[in-house]
Design a protein around this motif. Sequence first.
Motif, PDB file in Angstrom:
ATOM      1  N   SER A  58     -14.673  26.592  58.907  1.00 41.33           N
ATOM      2  CA  SER A  58     -15.587  26.401  57.840  1.00 41.33           C
ATOM      3  C   SER A  58     -16.615  26.283  57.958  1.00 41.33           C
ATOM      4  N   THR A  59     -17.384  26.647  56.266  1.00 46.09           N
ATOM      5  CA  THR A  59     -18.283  27.168  56.271  1.00 46.09           C
ATOM      6  C   THR A  59     -19.094  25.114  56.660  1.00 46.09           C
ATOM      7  N   PRO A  60     -20.448  25.577  56.662  1.00 48.59           N
ATOM      8  CA  PRO A  60     -21.203  24.647  57.014  1.00 48.59           C
ATOM      9  C   PRO A  60     -21.418  23.696  55.387  1.00 48.59           C
ATOM     10  N   GLN A  61     -20.406  23.855  55.075  1.00 48.04           N
ATOM     11  CA  GLN A  61     -20.015  22.752  53.805  1.00 48.04           C
ATOM     12  C   GLN A  61     -19.201  21.929  53.837  1.00 48.04           C
ATOM     13  N   GLY A  62     -18.434  22.749  54.872  1.00 46.85           N
ATOM     14  CA  GLY A  62     -16.782  21.986  55.612  1.00 46.85           C
ATOM     15  C   GLY A  62     -16.049  22.387  54.477  1.00 46.85           C
ATOM     16  N   LYS A  63     -16.164  23.612  53.726  1.00 47.59           N
ATOM     17  CA  LYS A  63     -14.842  23.982  53.213  1.00 47.59           C
ATOM     18  C   LYS A  63     -14.335  25.432  53.774  1.00 47.59           C
ATOM     19  N   LYS A  65     -12.895  29.016  53.389  1.00 47.61           N
ATOM     20  CA  LYS A  65     -13.353  30.657  52.334  1.00 47.61           C
ATOM     21  C   LYS A  65     -12.341  31.437  52.362  1.00 47.61           C
TER      22      LYS A  65
END
Length: 70
Positions: A58-63, A65
Amino acid sequence: MNGIQQFQVIQETKDNIRIKVVNTAGVVTDNFEPLFKVFRHYLGDIKIEIESVDSIPSTPQGKHKYVISK
């Protein structure tokens, strides 16, 4: 597509994409022809590579992509 838990499409160039695929636990998916057909229907005659991976970070924001364009 049955057996696919997670995916990520990476556009390497305008006519080359790589698709990372995480299979569902206990399911081995090695027939990606239906996936090739869908992408070629929408994108035309392009080079498509499938990469089976254990996980997609996941991205650093937890999403997650789904598409990355380089």
